[in-house]
Enzyme design. Structure first.
Site, PDB file in Angstrom:
ATOM      1  N   SER A 153      31.012 -33.852 -34.259  1.00 17.17           N
ATOM      2  CA  SER A 153      32.278 -33.186 -33.951  1.00 17.17           C
ATOM      3  C   SER A 153      32.737 -33.513 -32.528  1.00 17.17           C
ATOM      4  CB  SER A 153      32.130 -31.680 -34.187  1.00 17.17           C
ATOM      5  OG  SER A 153      33.368 -31.023 -34.159  1.00 17.17           O
TER       6      SER A 153
ATOM      7  N   ASP B 116      37.689 -32.594 -44.671  1.00 19.69           N
ATOM      8  CA  ASP B 116      37.364 -31.850 -43.450  1.00 19.69           C
ATOM      9  C   ASP B 116      38.552 -30.967 -43.080  1.00 19.69           C
ATOM     10  OD1 ASP B 116      36.982 -31.040 -40.747  1.00 19.69           O
ATOM     11  OD2 ASP B 116      35.696 -32.768 -40.376  1.00 19.69           O
TER      12      ASP B 116
ATOM     13  N   HIS C 112      33.452 -29.988 -42.684  1.00 22.44           N
ATOM     14  CA  HIS C 112      33.285 -30.372 -41.279  1.00 22.44           C
ATOM     15  C   HIS C 112      31.819 -30.260 -40.881  1.00 22.44           C
ATOM     16  CE1 HIS C 112      34.409 -31.230 -37.219  1.00 22.44           C
ATOM     17  NE2 HIS C 112      33.779 -30.150 -36.772  1.00 22.44           N
TER      18      HIS C 112
END
Length: 441
Positions: free
Chosen positions: A223, A355, A384
């Site tokens: 991320s 996502d 995600h």
């Protein structure tokens, strides 16, 4: 196939460079090997058209992402960490958590660095003493450096599952780089971090090279950590010390991701407020030190209320903290897609097309096709940084990723092979992210 109609079936699409780098090796068919061939040999789950089954109840990105937030898996993939405090050139500090087999109270004692006296470590952690012999070694074991997400740290389940598997089954050493103030660490200057702030990870890599001169370094970012890692690898270019890097759930275009999360029903109602609250909570835990910046003090006192989106937080705090005028300026400058073309490190990226935080419309497919050192894996499912296969924390990417890094180390690094390509290397038209040290006097 029948399973393709099942809602929990994950399919893989590969985006390949037009002229991928190869390594000359007669043991492979054709006398050379590419990243795509390494994936086919060691990690077929990442191959073009590969199918895998995720948990039958976690059938889309929302369920996958929500489950990752709901289940911390504290009793699964328990890792013992020794914490090293990194001292940065601007007098700031950060922490690096290095995985160890066990913690021995008689050896480790209760040592706490002076800068960290106000913080309590999580369970299964202790600090390195300055003279700990494990802080340096001439061994040649490979070592992976993991970068966490927005307000995470080494305790996050996505980090622990990778650390646990790669250290116990693949003979790697592993550590997690915690951004300033994260994972129960103190700060010593009124500065946190952002998606493009690469000075700290650069300092960390240089520190590790001095401590472990014979270890080959690998890097995995999740991320926001994937954004930092991609910017760093891109800025280093051909001078990178990282042998291979993997980015998972990278928000490639921060401007697009900000628009996406704030203009979808679930994003605006749940994801953005939750992430914003995490940032507010993190900031409040360091407020005494953050207020020592006279230019920011009034903002903290008047604006740290009614923050409902990450963009609001970044506009009020992150942007001015790092010399930007607005959150949008920060997003445009720090987006890691800007530096993808300058990467000269073998680089694997994995993104899920469902996502709900990053979005899917801004995948850097053309940049990947133009850069021989890159390969992008897009999955139809996964959410995600989730990709759960069961309710016990097993994630689709963990073992294939470990096998890929292990195979790369065995087939490329240990043989001393150098990459080559029959195409031209792309020119990068973006400079480095704004990473000058800030002045708080």
């Amino acid at each position: 196939m029948l399973r393709d109609i099942l809602p929990n079936c994950l399919r893989v699409k590969q985006v390949l460079p037009l002229h991928p780098v190869v390594w000359q090796d007669e043991s492979f068919a054709g006398g050379s090997v590419s990243m795509q061939q390494l994936i086919e040999k060691y990690s077929p789950e990442f191959s073009e058209g590969a199918a895998s089954m995720l948990h039958p109840m976690l059938i889309n990105g929302h369920f996958q992402t929500a489950y990752a937030a709901y289940k911390p898996f504290k009793t699964i993939d328990v890792v013992n960490y020794k914490r090293l405090v990194l001292k940065y050139p601007d007098n700031g500090v950060g922490t690096l958590d290095i995985a160890v087999k066990s913690l021995n109270p008689e050896i480790d004692g209760n040592y706490v660095p002076e800068s960290q006296k106000t913080r309590s470590l999580p369970e299964s952690y202790s600090y390195f003493k300055p003279d700990d012999p494990r802080l340096s070694s001439n061994d040649d074991k490979p070592m992976v450096i993991i970068l966490h997400g927005l307000t995470g740290g080494s305790a996050e389940s996505y980090a622990r599952t990778l650390v646990n598997r790669i250290t116990t089954l693949y003979n790697f050493e592993a550590c997690v780089f915690n951004a300033r103030g994260c994972c129960q660490s103190s700060i010593t200057t009124p500065q946190l971090y952002n998606a493009g702030w690469t000075n700290d990870i650069r300092h960390c890599v240089n520190d590790l090279r001095l401590r472990f001169p014979n270890r080959k370094l690998y890097m995995v970012g999740f991320s926001l950590g994937a954004s930092v890692m991609t910017n760093y690898i891109g800025e280093e270019g051909a001078n990178s010390y990282i042998k291979c890097a993997v980015a998972l759930g990278n928000p490639w275009d921060l401007t697009h991701s900000s628009y996406y999360i704030n203009n979808t029903k679930m994003g605006a109602r749940f994801y953005s407020p939750a992430l914003a609250q995490n940032l507010v909570d993190l900031s409040k835990s360091h407020m005494e030190m953050l207020k020592k910046d006279p230019k920011m003090r009034e903002r903290y006192e008047s604006k740290m209320v009614n923050i409902n989106t990450v963009e609001q937080f970044d506009n009020f705090f992150t942007a001015p903290m790092f010399g930007y005028n607005t959150a949008t300026e920060y997003y445009r400058n720090a987006s890691s897609c800007n530096r993808l073309l300058s990467i000269r490190t073998p680089f694997l990226a994995i993104n899920s097309l469902d996502d709900p935080i990053v979005g899917f419309e801004a995948m850097p497919e053309e940049e990947v096709r133009a850069n021989p050192f890159t390969l992008l894996v897009e999955t139809t499912k996964g959410g995600h940084v989730a990709w759960f296969e069961d309710t016990k924390g097993k994630r689709w990417y963990t073992d294939p990723l470990c096998r890929f890094l292990s195979g790369f180390h065995k087939e490329i690094v240990l043989k001393g092979l150098e990459p080559s390509t029959d195409g031209d290397l792309p020119q990068n038209n973006f400079g480095p992210v704004m990473t000058t040290q800030l002045d708080y006097d």
